[in-house]
Design a protein around this motif. Structure first.
Motif, PDB file in Angstrom:
ATOM      1  N   ASP A  49      -1.011 -66.342  -2.850  1.00 34.25           N
ATOM      2  CA  ASP A  49      -1.510 -64.958  -2.088  1.00 34.25           C
ATOM      3  C   ASP A  49      -0.579 -63.664  -2.377  1.00 34.25           C
ATOM      4  O   ASP A  49       0.620 -63.872  -2.526  1.00 34.25           O
ATOM      5  CB  ASP A  49      -1.630 -65.083  -0.555  1.00 34.25           C
ATOM      6  N   GLY A  50      -1.083 -62.714  -2.365  1.00 36.13           N
ATOM      7  CA  GLY A  50      -0.304 -61.474  -2.907  1.00 36.13           C
ATOM      8  C   GLY A  50      -1.126 -60.349  -2.909  1.00 36.13           C
ATOM      9  O   GLY A  50      -2.087 -60.156  -2.179  1.00 36.13           O
ATOM     10  N   ARG A  51      -0.547 -59.508  -4.103  1.00 37.27           N
ATOM     11  CA  ARG A  51      -1.555 -58.141  -3.992  1.00 37.27           C
ATOM     12  C   ARG A  51      -1.930 -58.193  -5.409  1.00 37.27           C
ATOM     13  O   ARG A  51      -2.816 -57.511  -5.655  1.00 37.27           O
ATOM     14  CB  ARG A  51      -0.511 -56.998  -3.893  1.00 37.27           C
ATOM     15  N   ASP A  52      -1.390 -58.868  -6.407  1.00 36.50           N
ATOM     16  CA  ASP A  52      -1.779 -58.683  -7.747  1.00 36.50           C
ATOM     17  C   ASP A  52      -2.139 -60.045  -8.605  1.00 36.50           C
ATOM     18  O   ASP A  52      -2.019 -60.206  -9.783  1.00 36.50           O
ATOM     19  CB  ASP A  52      -0.585 -58.101  -8.626  1.00 36.50           C
ATOM     20  N   ILE A  53      -2.458 -60.803  -7.672  1.00 32.39           N
ATOM     21  CA  ILE A  53      -2.821 -62.185  -8.103  1.00 32.39           C
ATOM     22  C   ILE A  53      -3.834 -62.617  -9.196  1.00 32.39           C
ATOM     23  O   ILE A  53      -3.870 -63.034 -10.160  1.00 32.39           O
ATOM     24  CB  ILE A  53      -2.738 -63.407  -7.060  1.00 32.39           C
ATOM     25  N   GLY A  54      -5.046 -62.150  -8.729  1.00 26.50           N
ATOM     26  CA  GLY A  54      -6.262 -62.004  -9.287  1.00 26.50           C
ATOM     27  C   GLY A  54      -6.578 -61.055 -10.571  1.00 26.50           C
ATOM     28  O   GLY A  54      -7.255 -61.089 -11.332  1.00 26.50           O
ATOM     29  N   SER A  87      -0.757 -47.572  -4.392  1.00 25.90           N
ATOM     30  CA  SER A  87      -0.897 -46.529  -5.430  1.00 25.90           C
ATOM     31  C   SER A  87       0.247 -46.624  -6.369  1.00 25.90           C
ATOM     32  O   SER A  87       0.750 -45.758  -7.343  1.00 25.90           O
ATOM     33  CB  SER A  87      -0.451 -45.319  -4.521  1.00 25.90           C
ATOM     34  N   ARG A  88       1.282 -47.667  -6.281  1.00 28.91           N
ATOM     35  CA  ARG A  88       2.233 -47.689  -7.285  1.00 28.91           C
ATOM     36  C   ARG A  88       1.626 -47.842  -8.736  1.00 28.91           C
ATOM     37  O   ARG A  88       0.528 -48.398  -8.984  1.00 28.91           O
ATOM     38  CB  ARG A  88       3.187 -48.923  -6.952  1.00 28.91           C
ATOM     39  N   GLU A  89       2.521 -47.645  -9.723  1.00 32.49           N
ATOM     40  CA  GLU A  89       2.030 -47.629 -11.273  1.00 32.49           C
ATOM     41  C   GLU A  89       1.943 -48.944 -11.636  1.00 32.49           C
ATOM     42  O   GLU A  89       0.969 -49.235 -12.325  1.00 32.49           O
ATOM     43  CB  GLU A  89       3.146 -46.890 -11.939  1.00 32.49           C
ATOM     44  N   MET A 136       8.519 -63.997  -1.809  1.00 29.19           N
ATOM     45  CA  MET A 136       9.460 -63.750  -2.924  1.00 29.19           C
ATOM     46  C   MET A 136       9.904 -62.500  -3.122  1.00 29.19           C
ATOM     47  O   MET A 136      10.981 -62.065  -3.271  1.00 29.19           O
ATOM     48  CB  MET A 136       8.711 -64.235  -4.289  1.00 29.19           C
ATOM     49  N   TYR A 137       8.928 -61.294  -2.783  1.00 33.82           N
ATOM     50  CA  TYR A 137       9.579 -59.824  -2.797  1.00 33.82           C
ATOM     51  C   TYR A 137      10.303 -59.514  -1.558  1.00 33.82           C
ATOM     52  O   TYR A 137      11.302 -58.816  -1.814  1.00 33.82           O
ATOM     53  CB  TYR A 137       8.248 -58.742  -2.986  1.00 33.82           C
ATOM     54  N   ARG A 138       9.886 -60.160  -0.655  1.00 33.74           N
ATOM     55  CA  ARG A 138      10.651 -60.337   0.507  1.00 33.74           C
ATOM     56  C   ARG A 138      12.051 -60.609   0.548  1.00 33.74           C
ATOM     57  O   ARG A 138      13.139 -60.106   0.884  1.00 33.74           O
ATOM     58  CB  ARG A 138      10.021 -60.679   1.906  1.00 33.74           C
ATOM     59  N   ASP A 173       3.536 -68.274  -1.737  1.00 31.55           N
ATOM     60  CA  ASP A 173       3.643 -66.939  -0.815  1.00 31.55           C
ATOM     61  C   ASP A 173       4.340 -65.906  -1.633  1.00 31.55           C
ATOM     62  O   ASP A 173       5.338 -65.720  -1.524  1.00 31.55           O
ATOM     63  CB  ASP A 173       4.207 -67.095   0.758  1.00 31.55           C
ATOM     64  N   THR A 174       3.638 -65.144  -2.318  1.00 31.82           N
ATOM     65  CA  THR A 174       4.355 -64.457  -3.397  1.00 31.82           C
ATOM     66  C   THR A 174       5.015 -63.007  -2.700  1.00 31.82           C
ATOM     67  O   THR A 174       6.046 -62.632  -2.888  1.00 31.82           O
ATOM     68  CB  THR A 174       3.279 -63.964  -4.735  1.00 31.82           C
ATOM     69  N   GLY A 175       4.410 -62.853  -1.290  1.00 25.28           N
ATOM     70  CA  GLY A 175       4.994 -61.840  -0.531  1.00 25.28           C
ATOM     71  C   GLY A 175       6.267 -62.159  -0.162  1.00 25.28           C
ATOM     72  O   GLY A 175       7.465 -61.290   0.036  1.00 25.28           O
TER      73      GLY A 175
HETATM   74  O1   DC Z   1       2.356 -60.499   1.665  1.00 31.72           O
HETATM   75  P1   DC Z   1       3.388 -59.695   2.444  1.00 31.72           P
HETATM   76  O2   DC Z   1       2.987 -58.796   3.500  1.00 31.72           O
HETATM   77  O3   DC Z   1       4.210 -60.605   2.980  1.00 31.72           O
HETATM   78  O4   DC Z   1       4.276 -58.771   1.087  1.00 31.72           O
HETATM   79  C1   DC Z   1       5.357 -58.085   1.395  1.00 31.72           C
HETATM   80  C2   DC Z   1       5.227 -56.879   0.440  1.00 31.72           C
HETATM   81  O5   DC Z   1       5.606 -57.595  -0.939  1.00 31.72           O
HETATM   82  C3   DC Z   1       4.003 -56.253   0.196  1.00 31.72           C
HETATM   83  O6   DC Z   1       3.966 -55.227   1.115  1.00 31.72           O
HETATM   84  C4   DC Z   1       4.144 -55.848  -1.122  1.00 31.72           C
HETATM   85  C5   DC Z   1       4.759 -56.980  -1.943  1.00 31.72           C
HETATM   86  N1   DC Z   1       4.060 -57.783  -2.776  1.00 31.72           N
HETATM   87  C6   DC Z   1       3.431 -57.223  -3.969  1.00 31.72           C
HETATM   88  O7   DC Z   1       3.974 -56.345  -4.615  1.00 31.72           O
HETATM   89  N2   DC Z   1       2.796 -58.258  -4.679  1.00 31.72           N
HETATM   90  C7   DC Z   1       2.455 -59.446  -4.327  1.00 31.72           C
HETATM   91  N3   DC Z   1       1.974 -60.307  -5.322  1.00 31.72           N
HETATM   92  C8   DC Z   1       2.983 -59.871  -2.990  1.00 31.72           C
HETATM   93  C9   DC Z   1       3.599 -58.997  -2.237  1.00 31.72           C
END
Ligand code: DC
Length: 241
Positions: free
Chosen positions: A144-149, A202-204, A54-56, A50-52
């Protein structure tokens, strides 16, 4: 050759040991990524990352330790002091920050409100991505996350871009937080999801976007078993290739 005529729903009978694959699931906030990832990992006997979380966990550490994340030196020093691990816990994972279970703490609104800012910092991303790539090296993993693929595993064998309508996402996240006893209004949940989607897209550095070769799964009108059955059918296709 894989067996034909096996039900598309559970259980998954295929000889999955024949091929070790990486499954990447990306999508906006609260569209059910972690539920699907956890279900797939369980069915396939794979690890779930759960990569989210990790950022949390990084965000929680910054908040608890008063780290000024606009200061690159303070961020670098803090990242050196942060160790994140996952421990299997029944059907899911528990997130540990420096040896302490923080699974509940990282889901608080206070963390949700800051996590998109923290995860937009390149130094934070570099550190997390390196860990994610190391954890997935042996394959047999669902992330799972935002930039995995797009960034973490651009060569993932199966990429799923999960979507659901805004109202459905708000409803699900609201119910999830309520069930955990966290007091929050529906309006706050909606604002948080929309704010995060905007910043995350929208982040860089590594913005959320659908990978060109991702398969889109809209689960607005699907229940948990139906979305899993669809994803397992895609897994089967990849394994049969
Ligand atoms: O999946 P989540 O909602 O728990 O993720 C929390 C935040 O972490 C999400 O708003 C953006 C960031 N995130 C990210 O930038 N890249 C990822 N691979 C996963 C999460």
């Amino acid at each position: 050759m894989l067996k034909k005529g096996v039900p598309t729903a559970l259980p998954f009978f295929y000889p999955i040991e024949m091929k070790s694959i990486i499954i990447a699931i990306d999508g906006h906030s609260a569209c059910g990524k972690s539920t699907l990832a956890r279900d797939l990992a369980r069915e396939l006997g794979y690890a779930y990352i759960d990569t989210g979380a990790m950022y949390r966990a990084v965000t929680l550490y910054f908040l608890e330790n008063g780290v000024d994340w606009t200061d690159p030196v303070a961020v670098k020093k803090a990242l050196e002091d942060i160790q994140i691990e996952f421990r299997a816990n029944g059907s899911g994972n528990q997130t540990l920050l420096n040896g302490k279970v923080v699974e509940q703490a990282i889901r608080q609104m206070q963390v949700s409100e800051q996590v998109s800012q923290v995860s937009a910092i390149s130094a934070v991303r570099r550190a997390m991505v390196a860990q994610q790539q190391a954890m997935g090296r042996k394959r047999k993993v669902v992330l799972d996350g935002r930039d995995i693929g797009t960034v973490v595993f651009p060569d993932a064998d199966l990429k799923i871009f999960l979507t659901a309508s805004e109202d459905e996402r708000v409803r699900r996240r609201f119910e999830e937080l309520q069930a955990k006893g966290l007091s929050v209004s529906m309006a706050e949940v909606r604002k948080n999801l929309l704010d995060r989607d905007r910043i995350d897209s929208s982040r860089e550095d590594s913005p959320l976007r659908q990978a060109e070769d991702a398969r889109v799964l809209d689960n607005t009108h699907l229940n948990r078993a139906e979305q899993l059955a669809l994803a397992l059918a895609w897994v089967r296709e990849v394994l049969e290739k």
